[in-house]
Structures are given as structure tokens and as C-alpha cells.
Motif scaffolding. Sequence first.
Motif: not given
Ligand SMILES: [Zn+2]
Length: 110
Positions: A7, A12, A20, A50, A54
Motif C-alpha cells: 500500500c 498505512c 497489520r 488498501c 490511504c
Molecule cells: Zn493502506
Amino acid sequence: MSDYNWCHGPKCHTNKTQDRIRGVKGSKVLRTRKILQNQWNANNQFSHFCSQGCWNDFAYAHWEEFIRLHPRLEPLETPIEDPVKTKHTTSYGYTYTNTEIKEVDNNTNP
Ligand SMILES: [Zn+2]
């Protein structure tokens, strides 16, 4: 071509979501999301972002570069026919004016 992109959202990796979290116990990180390339994102921005957030963060961070890459030094124009104003009265007695704006039809085919 790889089957994923990272991304490009500049923040992000700061979003606190479980997907994540990477790394071993005692050395955890929040990592930028990996985006699988598929038929739904093949030809749009979601092949590199994503989420809408973002995408917005990236555009907000880099909009001045985009303007330098694609400057607009003159306005764009769309030819239109002379606008036609029509006055309408509703069954309740309310009147309003509508202006119809039609693009010039440059289609030469009958
Ligand atoms: Zn992202």
C-alpha cells in the motif's frame, strides 16, 4: 509482475489494526498492508492503496507534485447549445425556473 503491491498510503503502517501486526513476540511492528493484485483492482487505484483513507492520505501528501506533472494552464471548455430557461408551476402553486443545458452534439452520424 509480482502478485502484490505494498500500500502506498504514507500512514498505512500507523493504523492500529490486527491485520497489520507482524514480527515475533517482543519485537512487534505495524506493517504497511500488502495488496493482492486481482481482476477487481487491476485497473484502478486500489491496486496500490488498501483503502480510500490511504488513497486520500497519499493524494493529500503529494498533490503539489501531481499539479506539477499535469499542470492546467488554460481552462477546459465544453461546447453547449444556447441554454433554454423554462418556468414551472407545481400543483401547490410553487413556481421555479429550470435551465436546460445541452452539450453540442458533434455526432455526424444520423
Ligand atoms: Zn493502506
